[in-house]
Design an enzyme around this catalytic site. Structure first.
Site, PDB file in Angstrom:
ATOM      1  N   TYR A   1       0.828  -1.198   0.000  1.00  0.00           N
ATOM      2  CA  TYR A   1       0.000   0.000   0.000  1.00  0.00           C
ATOM      3  C   TYR A   1       0.864   1.251   0.000  1.00  0.00           C
ATOM      4  CZ  TYR A   1      -3.846  -3.044   1.562  1.00  0.00           C
ATOM      5  OH  TYR A   1      -4.807  -4.017   1.671  1.00  0.00           O
TER       6      TYR A   1
ATOM      7  N   HIS B   1     -11.809   3.157   6.917  1.00  0.00           N
ATOM      8  CA  HIS B   1     -10.580   2.440   6.550  1.00  0.00           C
ATOM      9  C   HIS B   1     -10.046   1.581   7.695  1.00  0.00           C
ATOM     10  CE1 HIS B   1      -9.971   5.343   3.047  1.00  0.00           C
ATOM     11  NE2 HIS B   1      -9.960   4.153   2.510  1.00  0.00           N
TER      12      HIS B   1
ATOM     13  N   ARG C   1      -6.339   6.918  -8.508  1.00  0.00           N
ATOM     14  CA  ARG C   1      -5.463   5.880  -7.980  1.00  0.00           C
ATOM     15  C   ARG C   1      -6.032   4.531  -8.380  1.00  0.00           C
ATOM     16  NH1 ARG C   1      -7.106   3.314  -3.149  1.00  0.00           N
ATOM     17  NH2 ARG C   1      -4.948   2.816  -2.723  1.00  0.00           N
TER      18      ARG C   1
ATOM     19  N   ASN D   1      -6.672   0.520  -7.183  1.00  0.00           N
ATOM     20  CA  ASN D   1      -6.721  -0.452  -6.108  1.00  0.00           C
ATOM     21  C   ASN D   1      -7.022  -1.800  -6.767  1.00  0.00           C
ATOM     22  OD1 ASN D   1      -6.723  -1.237  -3.350  1.00  0.00           O
ATOM     23  ND2 ASN D   1      -8.945  -1.486  -3.487  1.00  0.00           N
TER      24      ASN D   1
ATOM     25  N   GLU E   1      -9.781  -1.574  -9.475  1.00  0.00           N
ATOM     26  CA  GLU E   1     -10.637  -0.389  -9.332  1.00  0.00           C
ATOM     27  C   GLU E   1      -9.844   0.844  -9.740  1.00  0.00           C
ATOM     28  OE1 GLU E   1     -13.143  -2.055  -5.455  1.00  0.00           O
ATOM     29  OE2 GLU E   1     -11.668  -0.466  -5.181  1.00  0.00           O
TER      30      GLU E   1
ATOM     31  N   TYR F   1      -6.487 -10.129   4.151  1.00  0.00           N
ATOM     32  CA  TYR F   1      -7.485  -9.049   4.088  1.00  0.00           C
ATOM     33  C   TYR F   1      -8.252  -9.087   2.767  1.00  0.00           C
ATOM     34  CZ  TYR F   1      -9.437  -4.398   3.435  1.00  0.00           C
ATOM     35  OH  TYR F   1     -10.294  -3.371   3.166  1.00  0.00           O
TER      36      TYR F   1
HETATM   37  C1  HEM Z   1     -10.132   0.276   1.343  1.00  0.00           C
HETATM   38  C2  HEM Z   1     -13.447   3.771   0.855  1.00  0.00           C
HETATM   39  C3  HEM Z   1     -10.061   6.900  -0.561  1.00  0.00           C
HETATM   40  C4  HEM Z   1      -6.711   3.543   0.311  1.00  0.00           C
HETATM   41  C5  HEM Z   1     -11.301   0.965   1.388  1.00  0.00           C
HETATM   42  C6  HEM Z   1     -12.567   0.431   1.841  1.00  0.00           C
HETATM   43  C7  HEM Z   1     -13.482   1.423   1.694  1.00  0.00           C
HETATM   44  C8  HEM Z   1     -12.816   2.570   1.170  1.00  0.00           C
HETATM   45  C9  HEM Z   1     -14.970   1.345   2.027  1.00  0.00           C
HETATM   46  C10 HEM Z   1     -12.834  -0.991   2.360  1.00  0.00           C
HETATM   47  C11 HEM Z   1     -12.572  -1.027   3.845  1.00  0.00           C
HETATM   48  C12 HEM Z   1     -13.081  -2.315   4.473  1.00  0.00           C
HETATM   49  O1  HEM Z   1     -12.375  -3.338   4.389  1.00  0.00           O
HETATM   50  O2  HEM Z   1     -14.175  -2.315   5.039  1.00  0.00           O
HETATM   51  C13 HEM Z   1     -12.804   4.897   0.395  1.00  0.00           C
HETATM   52  C14 HEM Z   1     -13.485   6.130   0.063  1.00  0.00           C
HETATM   53  C15 HEM Z   1     -12.545   7.015  -0.326  1.00  0.00           C
HETATM   54  C16 HEM Z   1     -11.261   6.340  -0.237  1.00  0.00           C
HETATM   55  C17 HEM Z   1     -14.991   6.387   0.142  1.00  0.00           C
HETATM   56  C18 HEM Z   1     -12.795   8.427  -0.769  1.00  0.00           C
HETATM   57  C19 HEM Z   1     -12.312   9.465  -0.188  1.00  0.00           C
HETATM   58  C20 HEM Z   1      -8.856   6.263  -0.424  1.00  0.00           C
HETATM   59  C21 HEM Z   1      -7.599   6.887  -0.717  1.00  0.00           C
HETATM   60  C22 HEM Z   1      -6.641   5.965  -0.471  1.00  0.00           C
HETATM   61  C23 HEM Z   1      -7.316   4.739  -0.021  1.00  0.00           C
HETATM   62  C24 HEM Z   1      -7.382   8.297  -1.235  1.00  0.00           C
HETATM   63  C25 HEM Z   1      -5.168   6.206  -0.650  1.00  0.00           C
HETATM   64  C26 HEM Z   1      -4.213   5.690   0.001  1.00  0.00           C
HETATM   65  C27 HEM Z   1      -7.355   2.359   0.591  1.00  0.00           C
HETATM   66  C28 HEM Z   1      -6.676   1.074   0.737  1.00  0.00           C
HETATM   67  C29 HEM Z   1      -7.658   0.134   1.007  1.00  0.00           C
HETATM   68  C30 HEM Z   1      -8.914   0.853   1.054  1.00  0.00           C
HETATM   69  C31 HEM Z   1      -5.179   0.819   0.604  1.00  0.00           C
HETATM   70  C32 HEM Z   1      -7.471  -1.387   1.132  1.00  0.00           C
HETATM   71  C33 HEM Z   1      -7.834  -1.989  -0.216  1.00  0.00           C
HETATM   72  C34 HEM Z   1      -7.471  -3.433  -0.480  1.00  0.00           C
HETATM   73  O3  HEM Z   1      -6.438  -3.932  -0.065  1.00  0.00           O
HETATM   74  O4  HEM Z   1      -8.220  -4.083  -1.255  1.00  0.00           O
HETATM   75  N1  HEM Z   1     -11.483   2.279   1.002  1.00  0.00           N
HETATM   76  N2  HEM Z   1     -11.478   5.054   0.201  1.00  0.00           N
HETATM   77  N3  HEM Z   1      -8.653   4.967  -0.011  1.00  0.00           N
HETATM   78  N4  HEM Z   1      -8.695   2.193   0.768  1.00  0.00           N
HETATM   79 FE1  HEM Z   1     -10.056   3.637   0.538  1.00  0.00          FE
END
Ligand code: HEM
Length: 348
Positions: free
Chosen positions: A38, A198, A228, A230, A270, A321
């Protein structure tokens, strides 16, 4: 751009979803290096990028009609997949405007938007040819649409959408159309702030990823969207991998063998963009999901090799995860013969 849609393909049941050669070549492959961890991987969302999928503000492709149908099916089964808190009405109209203007500008064969009069109170006509829609409405008057503006327009777009309200130096997940998520629940997360939603993500909090990302986003400027990537993996080309429907797709993880991994295991990428909205000052977060089987992906030899290297060196906390642990060995065994050990250049 001329698009040939595949309206009959499915993301459930017989899973007939497939990518054409052109769709494989435009796939937003997410790994510029042989290892993955990450990071705050945010860059300007400009009209260029490693493949065509990056080149328009809101991408649509051959799966457009089928994805809109799948969303409608999910909403029929569970209307709670679209939720908007009452104070988000201005952000709803902001979203509708942004999507309609960009889709009409980038895909004139598919969409058109005409306006008569000035912003609020003006009469708009929206034509969506692939879905057979012609809608006359008054911008700012929800009673002139068949449903609220956010639901109306996101039913006609590929990918999920969240809207974050900005207040108290934080972002709050106060609206969402979430029907193709990687195992998280809108019903559970709605109203949470950036650090709260998060919460379950491993390793990133300790590395300061979310603290830096939030600081950056609070300063996001109108007209300067960012993006970005994902990624995770899914068994079968299924859009609706929500916790709510887990009994329908979770058990499939146990069905993967070395022989069937090529067709069953899908990389799920994504392409996430972030947009400051003009009237509400909220942030729109579109999550455009791309699915590709590892068999399709391996037709680009350097992608097959790289995926093998990324997955074989993935930190166990991330594998757990992302829900890969059970079928990772079979997937690696399927991918291993593709890696000849030669060095790969950085980038996709
Ligand atoms: C995962 C929403 C922005 C990094 C997630 C999750 C949600 C989410 C709902 C899943 C969490 C869970 O396991 O329940 C959002 C929303 C954003 C946003 C609504 C809008 C502002 C970002 C940004 C980053 C980020 C800007 C930049 C670092 C991550 C990472 C994960 C994650 C690294 C884990 C994903 C994986 O390993 O599959 N996010 N996020 N997110 N988000 Fe965000």
């Amino acid at each position: 751009m001329s698009l040939v849609f595949k309206p009959e393909e499915t993301f459930r049941g017989d899973y007939s979803y497939r990518n054409s050669d052109a769709a494989i070549l435009r796939f937003p492959f997410p790994f510029p290096e042989d290892r993955y961890m990450y990071s705050v991987n945010i860059e300007p969302h400009v009209r260029s990028g490693p493949t065509d999928a990056f080149c328009r503000p809101f991408d649509i492709d051959e799966h457009y009609i089928a994805e809109c149908r799948d969303r409608a099916l999910t909403l029929e089964l569970d209307p709670g997949r679209c939720q908007v808190l009452p104070h988000m009405m201005a952000a709803q109209w902001d979203t509708l405007e942004l999507l309609m203007e960009n889709l009409a500008a980038d895909y004139p064969e598919q969409f058109s938007l005409t306006k008569e009069g000035d912003v609020f109170g003006s009469r708009w006509t929206w034509i969506n040819r692939p879905l057979g829609i012609e809608q006359h409405f008054i911008f700012g008057d929800p009673d002139t649409l068949p449903c609220e503006p956010f639901e109306y327009i996101t039913r006609q777009a590929q990918g999920d959408f969240a809207i974050c309200d900005q207040r108290e130096d934080n972002l709050y997940l106060d609206a969402g159309m979430i029907t193709s998520q990687a195992d998280w629940s809108l019903a559970f997360n709605v109203g949470m702030n950036f650090m709260e939603w998060h919460g379950p993500v491993p390793l990133a909090h300790q590395a300061g990823v979310f603290e830096r990302a939030l600081k950056y986003l609070l300063m996001l400027r109108l007209g300067q969207p960012v993006r970005r990537l994902n990624w995770t993996m899914s068994i079968n080309p299924r859009l609706d991998t929500s916790p709510e429907s887990y009994p329908e797709w979770g058990p499939d993880r146990a069905s993967v063998t070395v022989e069937n991994a090529g067709g069953k295991v899908h990389l799920r990428v994504e392409l996430q963009t972030l947009w400051r909205l003009p009237r509400s000052n909220a942030i729109l977060f579109p999550i455009r999901c791309f699915l590709i089987s590892i068999e399709e992906l391996a037709r680009v030899p350097k992608w097959g090799k790289r995926l093998y290297r990324v997955l074989s060196s993935l930190p166990p906390e991330l594998a757990e995860y992302k829900g890969l642990t059970r079928y990772l060995p079979a997937t690696l065994a399927w991918l291993a013969p593709l890696d000849d050990g030669a060095q790969l250049a950085t980038g996709i």
